[in-house]
Design a protein around this motif. Structure first.
Motif, PDB file in Angstrom:
ATOM      1  N   ASN A 264      -8.859  39.602  60.851  1.00  8.29           N
ATOM      2  CA  ASN A 264      -7.850  40.552  61.312  1.00  8.29           C
ATOM      3  C   ASN A 264      -8.343  41.986  61.221  1.00  8.29           C
ATOM      4  O   ASN A 264      -8.047  42.820  62.091  1.00  8.29           O
ATOM      5  CB  ASN A 264      -6.561  40.368  60.516  1.00  8.29           C
ATOM      6  N   LEU A 265      -9.099  42.292  60.170  1.00 10.43           N
ATOM      7  CA  LEU A 265      -9.651  43.638  60.029  1.00 10.43           C
ATOM      8  C   LEU A 265     -10.625  43.954  61.168  1.00 10.43           C
ATOM      9  O   LEU A 265     -10.602  45.056  61.734  1.00 10.43           O
ATOM     10  CB  LEU A 265     -10.354  43.777  58.685  1.00 10.43           C
ATOM     11  N   ARG A 266     -11.472  42.997  61.497  1.00  2.38           N
ATOM     12  CA  ARG A 266     -12.433  43.236  62.575  1.00  2.38           C
ATOM     13  C   ARG A 266     -11.730  43.403  63.925  1.00  2.38           C
ATOM     14  O   ARG A 266     -12.146  44.207  64.760  1.00  2.38           O
ATOM     15  CB  ARG A 266     -13.459  42.107  62.616  1.00  2.38           C
ATOM     16  N   THR A 267     -10.658  42.636  64.133  1.00  2.38           N
ATOM     17  CA  THR A 267      -9.876  42.808  65.360  1.00  2.38           C
ATOM     18  C   THR A 267      -9.283  44.208  65.426  1.00  2.38           C
ATOM     19  O   THR A 267      -9.346  44.882  66.465  1.00  2.38           O
ATOM     20  CB  THR A 267      -8.755  41.755  65.421  1.00  2.38           C
ATOM     21  N   ALA A 268      -8.712  44.658  64.310  1.00  2.00           N
ATOM     22  CA  ALA A 268      -8.101  45.988  64.264  1.00  2.00           C
ATOM     23  C   ALA A 268      -9.142  47.083  64.465  1.00  2.00           C
ATOM     24  O   ALA A 268      -8.917  48.057  65.208  1.00  2.00           O
ATOM     25  CB  ALA A 268      -7.378  46.176  62.932  1.00  2.00           C
ATOM     26  N   LEU A 269     -10.283  46.948  63.826  1.00  2.00           N
ATOM     27  CA  LEU A 269     -11.332  47.961  63.951  1.00  2.00           C
ATOM     28  C   LEU A 269     -11.888  48.015  65.367  1.00  2.00           C
ATOM     29  O   LEU A 269     -12.198  49.098  65.887  1.00  2.00           O
ATOM     30  CB  LEU A 269     -12.447  47.679  62.946  1.00  2.00           C
ATOM     31  N   THR A 270     -12.010  46.867  66.007  1.00  2.00           N
ATOM     32  CA  THR A 270     -12.501  46.845  67.387  1.00  2.00           C
ATOM     33  C   THR A 270     -11.558  47.606  68.313  1.00  2.00           C
ATOM     34  O   THR A 270     -11.987  48.410  69.145  1.00  2.00           O
ATOM     35  CB  THR A 270     -12.671  45.393  67.875  1.00  2.00           C
ATOM     36  N   PHE A 271     -10.250  47.358  68.164  1.00  2.00           N
ATOM     37  CA  PHE A 271      -9.304  48.062  69.032  1.00  2.00           C
ATOM     38  C   PHE A 271      -9.226  49.544  68.673  1.00  2.00           C
ATOM     39  O   PHE A 271      -9.060  50.393  69.557  1.00  2.00           O
ATOM     40  CB  PHE A 271      -7.914  47.436  68.965  1.00  2.00           C
ATOM     41  N   ALA A 272      -9.353  49.879  67.390  1.00  2.00           N
ATOM     42  CA  ALA A 272      -9.331  51.286  66.979  1.00  2.00           C
ATOM     43  C   ALA A 272     -10.482  52.057  67.610  1.00  2.00           C
ATOM     44  O   ALA A 272     -10.361  53.253  67.902  1.00  2.00           O
ATOM     45  CB  ALA A 272      -9.399  51.395  65.460  1.00  2.00           C
ATOM     46  N   GLN A 273     -11.608  51.384  67.857  1.00  2.00           N
ATOM     47  CA  GLN A 273     -12.759  52.027  68.498  1.00  2.00           C
ATOM     48  C   GLN A 273     -12.634  52.056  70.015  1.00  2.00           C
ATOM     49  O   GLN A 273     -12.934  53.066  70.658  1.00  2.00           O
ATOM     50  CB  GLN A 273     -14.035  51.256  68.173  1.00  2.00           C
ATOM     51  N   LYS A 274     -12.217  50.949  70.611  1.00  2.00           N
ATOM     52  CA  LYS A 274     -12.345  50.762  72.061  1.00  2.00           C
ATOM     53  C   LYS A 274     -11.012  50.778  72.803  1.00  2.00           C
ATOM     54  O   LYS A 274     -10.992  50.726  74.038  1.00  2.00           O
ATOM     55  CB  LYS A 274     -13.043  49.427  72.344  1.00  2.00           C
ATOM     56  N   GLY A 275      -9.914  50.828  72.064  1.00  2.00           N
ATOM     57  CA  GLY A 275      -8.600  50.750  72.691  1.00  2.00           C
ATOM     58  C   GLY A 275      -8.086  52.096  73.151  1.00  2.00           C
ATOM     59  O   GLY A 275      -8.836  53.066  73.295  1.00  2.00           O
ATOM     60  N   PHE A 276      -6.780  52.172  73.373  1.00  2.00           N
ATOM     61  CA  PHE A 276      -6.159  53.388  73.877  1.00  2.00           C
ATOM     62  C   PHE A 276      -5.045  53.823  72.932  1.00  2.00           C
ATOM     63  O   PHE A 276      -4.579  53.044  72.100  1.00  2.00           O
ATOM     64  CB  PHE A 276      -5.613  53.179  75.297  1.00  2.00           C
ATOM     65  N   PRO A 277      -4.612  55.079  73.039  1.00  2.00           N
ATOM     66  CA  PRO A 277      -3.641  55.615  72.083  1.00  2.00           C
ATOM     67  C   PRO A 277      -2.331  54.822  72.051  1.00  2.00           C
ATOM     68  O   PRO A 277      -1.890  54.255  73.053  1.00  2.00           O
ATOM     69  CB  PRO A 277      -3.408  57.040  72.602  1.00  2.00           C
ATOM     70  N   GLY A 278      -1.715  54.816  70.880  1.00  2.00           N
ATOM     71  CA  GLY A 278      -0.447  54.138  70.682  1.00  2.00           C
ATOM     72  C   GLY A 278      -0.405  53.484  69.318  1.00  2.00           C
ATOM     73  O   GLY A 278      -1.345  53.596  68.524  1.00  2.00           O
ATOM     74  N   ILE A 279       0.702  52.801  69.046  1.00  2.00           N
ATOM     75  CA  ILE A 279       0.897  52.094  67.784  1.00  2.00           C
ATOM     76  C   ILE A 279       0.853  50.598  68.076  1.00  2.00           C
ATOM     77  O   ILE A 279       1.638  50.099  68.897  1.00  2.00           O
ATOM     78  CB  ILE A 279       2.244  52.456  67.125  1.00  2.00           C
ATOM     79  N   TYR A 280      -0.028  49.876  67.382  1.00  2.00           N
ATOM     80  CA  TYR A 280      -0.258  48.462  67.673  1.00  2.00           C
ATOM     81  C   TYR A 280      -0.352  47.647  66.385  1.00  2.00           C
ATOM     82  O   TYR A 280      -0.509  48.194  65.297  1.00  2.00           O
ATOM     83  CB  TYR A 280      -1.560  48.298  68.479  1.00  2.00           C
ATOM     84  N   VAL A 281      -0.276  46.335  66.567  1.00  2.00           N
ATOM     85  CA  VAL A 281      -0.492  45.380  65.475  1.00  2.00           C
ATOM     86  C   VAL A 281      -1.601  44.435  65.898  1.00  2.00           C
ATOM     87  O   VAL A 281      -1.598  43.922  67.027  1.00  2.00           O
ATOM     88  CB  VAL A 281       0.797  44.587  65.150  1.00  2.00           C
ATOM     89  N   ALA A 282      -2.561  44.215  64.995  1.00  2.00           N
ATOM     90  CA  ALA A 282      -3.664  43.281  65.235  1.00  2.00           C
ATOM     91  C   ALA A 282      -3.515  42.087  64.305  1.00  2.00           C
ATOM     92  O   ALA A 282      -3.422  42.253  63.090  1.00  2.00           O
ATOM     93  CB  ALA A 282      -5.006  43.971  64.998  1.00  2.00           C
ATOM     94  N   PHE A 283      -3.495  40.879  64.894  1.00  2.00           N
ATOM     95  CA  PHE A 283      -3.367  39.671  64.092  1.00  2.00           C
ATOM     96  C   PHE A 283      -3.897  38.487  64.890  1.00  2.00           C
ATOM     97  O   PHE A 283      -3.540  38.304  66.060  1.00  2.00           O
ATOM     98  CB  PHE A 283      -1.905  39.419  63.704  1.00  2.00           C
ATOM     99  N   MET A 284      -4.744  37.697  64.266  1.00  4.35           N
ATOM    100  CA  MET A 284      -5.300  36.487  64.879  1.00  4.35           C
ATOM    101  C   MET A 284      -5.843  36.753  66.282  1.00  4.35           C
ATOM    102  O   MET A 284      -5.465  36.093  67.258  1.00  4.35           O
ATOM    103  CB  MET A 284      -4.251  35.380  64.918  1.00  4.35           C
ATOM    104  N   ASP A 285      -6.724  37.753  66.375  1.00  2.00           N
ATOM    105  CA  ASP A 285      -7.435  38.118  67.602  1.00  2.00           C
ATOM    106  C   ASP A 285      -6.546  38.793  68.639  1.00  2.00           C
ATOM    107  O   ASP A 285      -7.029  39.159  69.712  1.00  2.00           O
ATOM    108  CB  ASP A 285      -8.108  36.891  68.257  1.00  2.00           C
TER     109      ASP A 285
END
Length: 334
Positions: A125-146
Motif C-alpha cells: 500500500n505504501l508503494r502504491t501511495a508513493l507511486t501516485f504521489a510522484q506520478k499522479g495529479f493534485p487532489g485528495i486520494y486513498v491508496a489501497f490494494m493497488d
C-alpha cells in the motif's frame, strides 16, 4: 522530486502489546520495515503528526493533519499520509473539504496487518501511495490494494480482509501495477486559484440509523442536543409516519436544524422523489445526500455547520458538489 510522508499511527504503525496491537512506531520505522528509502530519483522525507489508533481520532485532529499538509504544499511534489483504516474514510473526506485547491497529490494509505507482522500489506500500500504521489495529479486520494480512489468516495467495506476499501458510486481513479501508474478516471477539478486552508468543522452532529420502531420522542430528545443530524434511511429514502409518527418529529426539527438523509444501502444513493414516503420527507425539509458516502455526508455536514448554522445555507452547501462527493448535476438538485 521530494515526497513527504506524514505519520498519524494506525494499524500500519502498530506492534503487539499485552493489550493487543497498538500504534507505537514512528513513520521512519514504518518506512524502514517496508524497505522504502530514497530511491529511483525521488527523495522521501518524513514527519510524525500523530501516533494513534484511528478509532481515537477526533474531528479536531483533522485540522492538525490538514494544517501539516497545507504547510507542506510549497516544499513537496507529493504528500503521503499513513493512517489507521477504521476512520480513514472520514479523514480523507475531511481533508477534501478543508484543503481547497491542493496543488499536489495527497494520498492516504494504511494497512490491515501491522508492518511488524509477516505478510503485512503495508509495503504494498505504501508503494502504491508513493507511486501516485510522484506520478499522479493534485487532489485528495486513498491508496489501497493497488487502487487509487477519490478521497470523498471511499468506504471501508470489510473489517478484516486486505481489500478493505471500495470506491462508492464512483470509478477507481487509477491502479498501480509493477510500479506503473494506470489512469482509469481523471476527476473533475473543483475550484481554481491558490491553495486554501478552510478548517472550521462543528463536531456536534449525530448519525442516526433508521430502524423499525424508532421513537419520535427519542429523535426529538437527541435533536435538542445537536446542531445537525444525518439520518440513515432505508433504500432510496423515506421516513415512517404510520404508527409512530417519526415524520412529524423530523419535520419539527428540520425547520430549525439540518436533517440530512443518507441510505443504509452501500450503492445507489438516495432519491427522495421516487416513493411517496420520500416525497413526504422532502416536504418535511429533509436534505437528500444523493449518492454521497455515509462518511462524506457526516463530515460535510460538520464542515457546513462550521461555516453557517442557517438551514438553507447548509442545504445549499450539502447539495453542491465541492470535492467530487456528488455525481448528480447541480441543475437537478432541489
Amino acid at each position: 522530486m521530494k515526497i513527504l510522508v506524514l505519520g498519524t499511527g494506525g494499524t500500519i504503525a502498530s506492534a503487539r502489546t499485552e493489550m493487543g496491537y497498538k500504534a507505537t512506531l514512528g513513520v521512519d520505522e514504518v518506512l524502514q520495515l517496508a524497505g522504502i528509502e530514497k530511491r529511483d530519483g525521488f527523495e522521501v522525507e518524513t514527519r510524525d503528526v500523530l501516533n494513534l489508533d484511528s478509532t481515537l481520532l477526533q474531528p479536531e485532529d483533522w485540522e492538525v493533519i490538514g494544517r501539516a499538509v497545507f504547510e507542506a504544499f510549497s516544499e513537496y511534489d507529493g504528500i503521503v499520509i499513513t493512517h489507521g483504516t477504521d476512520t480513514l474514510a472520514y479523514t480523507s473526506s475531511a481533508l477534501s473539504f478543508i484543503l481547497r485547491n491542493p496543488p499536489v497529490p495527497v494520498v492516504l494509505t494504511g494497512s490491515m496487518l501491522p508492518i511488524t507482522e509477516p505478510g503485512s500489506d503495508a509495503p504494498r500500500n505504501l508503494r502504491t501511495a508513493l507511486t501516485f504521489a510522484q506520478k499522479g495529479f493534485p487532489g485528495i486520494y486513498v491508496a489501497f490494494m493497488d487502487k487509487i480512489m477519490l478521497g470523498t468516495r471511499v468506504s471501508k467495506v470489510h473489517s478484516l480482509g486486505l481489500n478493505a476499501f471500495q470506491s462508492i458510486n464512483y470509478p477507481d481513479v487509477a491502479y498501480v501495477k509493477g510500479g506503473e501508474l494506470l489512469i482509469r478516471h481523471r476527476p473533475r477539478v473543483f475550484g481554481k486559484g491558490e491553495p486554501e486552508f478552510d478548517p472550521p468543522v462543528d463536531p456536534n452532529v449525530v448519525h442516526l440509523r433508521l430502524t423499525p420502531g424508532l421513537s419520535p420522542e427519542v429523535f426529538l430528545k437527541i435533536s435538542e442536543a445537536v446542531d445537525g443530524i444525518v439520518l440513515e434511511g432505508y433504500g432510496a429514502g423515506g421516513i415512517p409516519y404510520r404508527g409512530r409518527d417519526l415524520l412529524s418529529a423530523v419535520s419539527r426539527t428540520a425547520s430549525q436544524k439540518p436533517v440530512v438523509m443518507t441510505t443504509q444501502a452501500l450503492h445507489g444513493g438516495v432519491d427522495l422523489t421516487k416513493y411517496e414516503v420520500g416525497r413526504r420527507a422532502l416536504e418535511a425539509g429533509v436534505i437528500p445526500a444523493y449518492d454521497m458516502t455515509k462518511e462524506a455526508t457526516l463530515v460535510k455536514l460538520m464542515w457546513a455547520l462550521g461555516h453557517t448554522k442557517e438551514v438553507e445555507n447548509v442545504r445549499r452547501i450539502m447539495t453542491t458538489n465541492i470535492a467530487g462527493e456528488l455525481s448528480i448535476e447541480k441543475e437537478r438538485l432541489g
